[in-house]
Design an enzyme around this catalytic site. Structure first.
Site, PDB file in Angstrom:
ATOM      1  N   LYS A 140      57.368 125.823 -12.897  1.00 27.05           N
ATOM      2  CA  LYS A 140      56.816 125.670 -11.554  1.00 27.05           C
ATOM      3  C   LYS A 140      56.934 124.224 -11.087  1.00 27.05           C
ATOM      4  O   LYS A 140      57.135 123.946  -9.894  1.00 27.05           O
ATOM      5  CB  LYS A 140      55.346 126.120 -11.539  1.00 27.05           C
ATOM      6  CG  LYS A 140      54.691 125.952 -10.175  1.00 27.05           C
ATOM      7  CD  LYS A 140      53.291 126.543 -10.131  1.00 27.05           C
ATOM      8  CE  LYS A 140      52.677 126.363  -8.738  1.00 27.05           C
ATOM      9  NZ  LYS A 140      51.349 127.018  -8.628  1.00 27.05           N
ATOM     10  N   HIS A 280      88.860 162.208 -22.860  1.00 29.43           N
ATOM     11  CA  HIS A 280      88.265 162.182 -21.525  1.00 29.43           C
ATOM     12  C   HIS A 280      86.810 162.661 -21.533  1.00 29.43           C
ATOM     13  O   HIS A 280      86.403 163.496 -20.735  1.00 29.43           O
ATOM     14  CB  HIS A 280      89.095 163.017 -20.558  1.00 29.43           C
ATOM     15  CG  HIS A 280      90.509 162.521 -20.431  1.00 29.43           C
ATOM     16  ND1 HIS A 280      90.821 161.276 -19.941  1.00 29.43           N
ATOM     17  CD2 HIS A 280      91.682 163.098 -20.764  1.00 29.43           C
ATOM     18  CE1 HIS A 280      92.134 161.111 -19.962  1.00 29.43           C
ATOM     19  NE2 HIS A 280      92.680 162.190 -20.464  1.00 29.43           N
TER      20      HIS A 280
END
Length: 523
Positions: A140, A280
């Site tokens: 901060k 696939h």
């Protein structure tokens, strides 16, 4: 604010990688070091002067270290604004000295709770309180304080200190502060997710909210197609899954990783030696046998045309004999997956430059499955568990609904077939002979089309085969096709309004049919 000179640092780390060299350099730069607990001991053992935190706070560390840094002389030294006269005056009045550098990393909550059997008390004791508080306070006030939450940033901070006469640039302080807020957010998220899962009574209810934080592990060449970007991400705080780590071969593609995940879904259904070939995202051959060699042969024979260029997975150790057999049976394939490879097998397999080798290790337990949708939506569901961890227990759940009863041998074959159909894309039909697939119909809009495809794939092997369906038959037409092809027995979930007609069709053809009572759609 211009570059801020670092004169005083607070160091308290759980991960001590790189700590000593970093602290030694700080000492050479005449930075005063404050420290706590195990970090303080490590510094002193290395001969690095450090001030205990209780000398700063005037208050002892207590309650097994739970209380040590939550004090105004710590957070005041981090938070007060150096450019505000009132802050400076109040700090001076209360004997609060500035802390210019905070080096903190957190208790390993994510690592500890990655163990599915972790005790609740152990998880609780690995929740860091003071660490996130110091990180957030420092971040901060990044205009004046440098904050480091990741040992990988030590070198960059030292470089800046040396370049700027003991100071760190505004740009770097801001970047490190952003990293802190990212880290504390993911840490809190991990704690929330863990306790939410416990609160939900062992998965009886899905959480009221879900959140994700994933870090990019690597860029991929492209996505499903060359015009799509793609990357692999891993949950923050968690290691990259073993099945995404290569032992050898070309870089894994997006499609490779999808197929590897599909292969593992298949192979985890079986306890006995088993093999599968994926193409696939669907299996084109699955087999279970007395040994892995036989399982591989039978899995490839399930559909040898489709198997070319596929992904092969086995559920037992790959030795040199198995490695050579795979190449004799299937000359070209993209990826080989095994839980473990023997040294000689790896040496042989690595002679194939492009072959991707994956060591899967022990497969994870079931959890949640998530699918991200467009426009910010997310689908979450329980993962579909294994069909039959215990064959004997599963048999008790089955219901024979036809006049003709399956034999005990046929019952075992039916269970195998249902394990296979569970991992095929819906609408799914699987034909098996013994414990090997001979025909698979996947992903069709009509179930009767899937039956047609499976029978065509099986050819002459359709006669006397077992047929498994992942969901109920909406009409008896599929049964009529199966009867024409000589299907011997059928297993399906049941539950259609037309079940009486489907059962009647089986009775007419003398085909025993079993209901499982549980559907296994795989979309």
């Amino acid at each position: 604010m211009p570059n801020v000179k670092i004169e005083r640092a607070l160091i308290s780390v759980s991960d001590k990688n790189g700590l000593i060299p970093f602290a030694q350099e700080l000492h050479k730069l005449k930075v005063e070091i404050i420290s706590t607990g195990g970090t303080l001991k490590a510094l002193k053992d290395a001969g690095i002067p450090a001030i205990p935190i209780d000398e700063v706070t005037g208050f002892p560390e207590m309650m097994e270290g739970r209380v040590k840094t939550l004090h105004p002389k710590v957070h005041g030294g981090l938070l007060y604004r150096r450019d505000k006269e009132t802050h400076v005056q109040q700090a001076r009045e209360h004997g609060i000295r500035p802390i210019d550098l905070v080096v903190v990393n957190l208790y390993p909550f994510e690592k500890v709770t990655s163990d599915p059997h972790v005790e609740l008390e152990t998880a609780i004791e690995n929740i860091d309180i003071g660490g996130p508080s110091m990180l957030r306070s420092a971040a901060k006030n990044a205009a004046a304080v440098t904050v480091v939450c990741d040992p990988s940033d030590y070198a960059a901070v030292l470089d800046e200190l040396k370049q700027h006469q003991g100071a760190v640039s505004d740009e770097t302080r801001f970047r490190l502060a952003v990293k802190v807020f990212d880290r504390t957010a993911s840490y809190d998220r991990a704690i929330n997710d863990f306790f939410s899962s416990r609160c939900n009574g062992n998965g009886q209810a899905l959480p009221a909210s879900v959140s994700f934080k994933y870090t990019k592990a690597q860029d991929l060449r492209y996505g499903e197609n060359p015009h799509q970007r793609a990357a692999l991400y891993v949950a923050q705080g968690r290691p990259l899954p073993k099945y995404c780590q290569q032992l050898h071969g070309k870089e894994l593609s997006y499609n490779n990783i999808m197929d590897i995940a599909a292969a593992l879904d298949v192979i985890r259904e079986f306890q006995n030696p088993a093999a599968c070939v994926i193409k696939h995202n669907n299996p084109c051959g699955i087999a279970e046998a007395a040994d892995i060699g036989a399982a591989i042969d039978q899995a490839v024979e399930g559909d040898p045309v489709s198997a070319f260029g596929g992904i092969v997975a086995i559920n037992k150790t790959c030795d040199s004999k198995i490695a050579k057999q795979i190449f004799e049976k299937l000359n070209f394939f993209e990826v080989l997956i095994a839980p473990v490879y023997e040294k000689e097998a790896l040496e042989f397999l690595k002679t194939r430059k492009n072959l991707r080798l994956i060591e899967s290790g022990v497969l994870d337990e079931d959890g949640l499955e998530c699918r991200f949708l467009k426009q910010g939506a997310l689908l979450v569901q329980d993962a579909d568990p294994r069909v039959a961890p215990s064959a004997d227990a599963f048999k008790k759940e089955l219901k024979v609904v036809t006049q003709k009863q399956p034999t005990p041998k046929e019952l075992d074959e039916l269970i195998f077939a249902f394990k296979c159909v569970k991992v095929v894309k819906s609408n799914a039909i699987v034909l098996t002979q013994g414990t090997k697939t001979v025909g698979i119909g996947a992903g069709q809009m009509s179930r009767v089309d899937s039956v047609d495809i499976a029978c065509r794939k099986a050819g002459e092997k359709t006669k006397g085969a077992i047929l498994a369906s992942d969901a109920f038959f909406p009409m008896p037409d599929s049964i009529e096709i199966a009867a024409k092809h000589g299907i011997r027995a059928i297993i399906q979930p049941g539950g259609s309004i037309k079940d009486p007609d489907v059962i009647a069709a089986c009775d007419k053809s003398g085909i025993p049919m079993v209901f499982t009572g549980k559907r296994h759609f795989k979309h």
